[in-house]
Design a protein around this motif. Structure first.
Motif, PDB file in Angstrom:
ATOM      1  N   GLU A 242      -0.892  -1.961 -15.123  1.00 31.60           N
ATOM      2  CA  GLU A 242      -0.907  -2.477 -13.761  1.00 31.60           C
ATOM      3  C   GLU A 242      -0.608  -1.396 -12.722  1.00 31.60           C
ATOM      4  OE1 GLU A 242      -0.224  -5.921 -16.459  1.00 31.60           O
ATOM      5  OE2 GLU A 242       0.643  -3.930 -16.316  1.00 31.60           O
ATOM      6  N   ILE A 243      -0.061  -0.278 -13.172  1.00 27.30           N
ATOM      7  CA  ILE A 243       0.222   0.830 -12.265  1.00 27.30           C
ATOM      8  C   ILE A 243      -1.084   1.300 -11.610  1.00 27.30           C
ATOM      9  CG2 ILE A 243       0.012   2.870 -13.742  1.00 27.30           C
ATOM     10  CD1 ILE A 243       3.147   2.316 -11.800  1.00 27.30           C
ATOM     11  N   GLY A 244      -2.217   1.013 -12.249  1.00 25.17           N
ATOM     12  CA  GLY A 244      -3.519   1.356 -11.705  1.00 25.17           C
ATOM     13  C   GLY A 244      -3.862   0.598 -10.430  1.00 25.17           C
ATOM     14  N   GLN A 245      -3.121  -0.465 -10.133  1.00 23.83           N
ATOM     15  CA  GLN A 245      -3.321  -1.225  -8.893  1.00 23.83           C
ATOM     16  C   GLN A 245      -2.889  -0.422  -7.669  1.00 23.83           C
ATOM     17  OE1 GLN A 245      -1.159  -4.909  -9.033  1.00 23.83           O
ATOM     18  NE2 GLN A 245      -1.928  -5.450 -11.046  1.00 23.83           N
ATOM     19  N   LEU A 246      -2.108   0.609  -7.885  1.00 23.79           N
ATOM     20  CA  LEU A 246      -1.541   1.387  -6.788  1.00 23.79           C
ATOM     21  C   LEU A 246      -2.523   2.475  -6.365  1.00 23.79           C
ATOM     22  CD1 LEU A 246       2.092   1.610  -8.171  1.00 23.79           C
ATOM     23  CD2 LEU A 246       1.122  -0.075  -6.624  1.00 23.79           C
ATOM     24  N   THR A 247      -3.575   2.059  -5.696  1.00 23.06           N
ATOM     25  CA  THR A 247      -4.656   2.976  -5.348  1.00 23.06           C
ATOM     26  C   THR A 247      -4.276   3.978  -4.262  1.00 23.06           C
ATOM     27  OG1 THR A 247      -5.552   1.338  -3.817  1.00 23.06           O
ATOM     28  CG2 THR A 247      -6.443   1.345  -6.068  1.00 23.06           C
ATOM     29  N   ASN A 248      -3.216   3.719  -3.515  1.00 25.48           N
ATOM     30  CA  ASN A 248      -2.765   4.649  -2.472  1.00 25.48           C
ATOM     31  C   ASN A 248      -1.685   5.598  -2.974  1.00 25.48           C
ATOM     32  OD1 ASN A 248      -4.419   3.585  -0.407  1.00 25.48           O
ATOM     33  ND2 ASN A 248      -3.011   1.891  -0.151  1.00 25.48           N
TER      34      ASN A 248
ATOM     35  N   LYS B 286       0.832  -1.218   0.000  1.00 22.18           N
ATOM     36  CA  LYS B 286       0.000   0.000   0.000  1.00 22.18           C
ATOM     37  C   LYS B 286       0.861   1.261   0.000  1.00 22.18           C
ATOM     38  CE  LYS B 286      -3.825  -2.374   2.069  1.00 22.18           C
ATOM     39  NZ  LYS B 286      -4.823  -2.448   3.100  1.00 22.18           N
ATOM     40  N   ARG B 287       1.875   1.238  -0.872  1.00 17.52           N
ATOM     41  CA  ARG B 287       2.812   2.363  -0.957  1.00 17.52           C
ATOM     42  C   ARG B 287       2.107   3.627  -1.428  1.00 17.52           C
ATOM     43  NH1 ARG B 287       8.282   1.074  -2.241  1.00 17.52           N
ATOM     44  NH2 ARG B 287       8.486   3.321  -2.139  1.00 17.52           N
ATOM     45  N   GLU B 288       2.557   4.747  -0.914  1.00 14.10           N
ATOM     46  CA  GLU B 288       2.044   6.045  -1.321  1.00 14.10           C
ATOM     47  C   GLU B 288       2.964   6.723  -2.314  1.00 14.10           C
ATOM     48  OE1 GLU B 288       1.103   8.425   2.059  1.00 14.10           O
ATOM     49  OE2 GLU B 288      -0.339   6.973   2.834  1.00 14.10           O
ATOM     50  N   SER B 289       4.209   6.250  -2.408  1.00 14.74           N
ATOM     51  CA  SER B 289       5.140   6.820  -3.385  1.00 14.74           C
ATOM     52  C   SER B 289       5.953   5.694  -4.017  1.00 14.74           C
ATOM     53  CB  SER B 289       6.068   7.840  -2.718  1.00 14.74           C
ATOM     54  OG  SER B 289       6.897   7.198  -1.781  1.00 14.74           O
ATOM     55  N   LEU B 290       6.392   5.962  -5.235  1.00 12.51           N
ATOM     56  CA  LEU B 290       7.171   4.980  -5.977  1.00 12.51           C
ATOM     57  C   LEU B 290       8.167   5.714  -6.869  1.00 12.51           C
ATOM     58  CD1 LEU B 290       7.489   1.939  -6.584  1.00 12.51           C
ATOM     59  CD2 LEU B 290       5.805   2.218  -8.401  1.00 12.51           C
ATOM     60  N   ASP B 291       9.415   5.308  -6.792  1.00 16.32           N
ATOM     61  CA  ASP B 291      10.472   5.927  -7.578  1.00 16.32           C
ATOM     62  C   ASP B 291      10.902   4.958  -8.680  1.00 16.32           C
ATOM     63  OD1 ASP B 291      12.650   7.194  -8.666  1.00 16.32           O
ATOM     64  OD2 ASP B 291      13.761   7.356  -6.788  1.00 16.32           O
ATOM     65  N   LEU B 292      10.536   5.278  -9.911  1.00 16.26           N
ATOM     66  CA  LEU B 292      10.926   4.466 -11.070  1.00 16.26           C
ATOM     67  C   LEU B 292      11.872   5.249 -11.975  1.00 16.26           C
ATOM     68  CD1 LEU B 292       7.490   2.806 -11.928  1.00 16.26           C
ATOM     69  CD2 LEU B 292       9.428   1.783 -10.722  1.00 16.26           C
ATOM     70  N   SER B 293      12.594   6.198 -11.404  1.00 19.63           N
ATOM     71  CA  SER B 293      13.536   6.985 -12.203  1.00 19.63           C
ATOM     72  C   SER B 293      14.723   6.126 -12.627  1.00 19.63           C
ATOM     73  CB  SER B 293      14.017   8.197 -11.407  1.00 19.63           C
ATOM     74  OG  SER B 293      14.650   7.794 -10.208  1.00 19.63           O
TER      75      SER B 293
END
Length: 53
Positions: free
Chosen positions: A34-40, A17-24
């Motif tokens: 699938e990024i839509g799964q990250l509702t938080n 249930k991450r609120e931030s994600l770093d894909l740099s």
């Protein structure tokens, strides 16, 4: 980063249930749906990839 690795990162982020994600700096050319799964998610860093749209 391979597509399989990216999907694993997204799965783990969704589970945690991450609120931030770093894909740099991942060499991404597209963002999988699938990024839509990250509702938080409130912060997504996509800096320095190969995204065109």
């Amino acid at each position: 980063m391979t597509e399989e690795e990216l999907l694993q990162v997204i799965e783990k982020a969704a589970k945690d249930k991450r609120e931030s994600l770093d894909l740099s700096f991942k060499g991404l050319t597209s963002i999988p749906p699938e990024i839509g799964q990250l509702t938080n998610l409130t912060s997504l860093n996509l800096w320095n990839n190969q995204l065109t749209n």
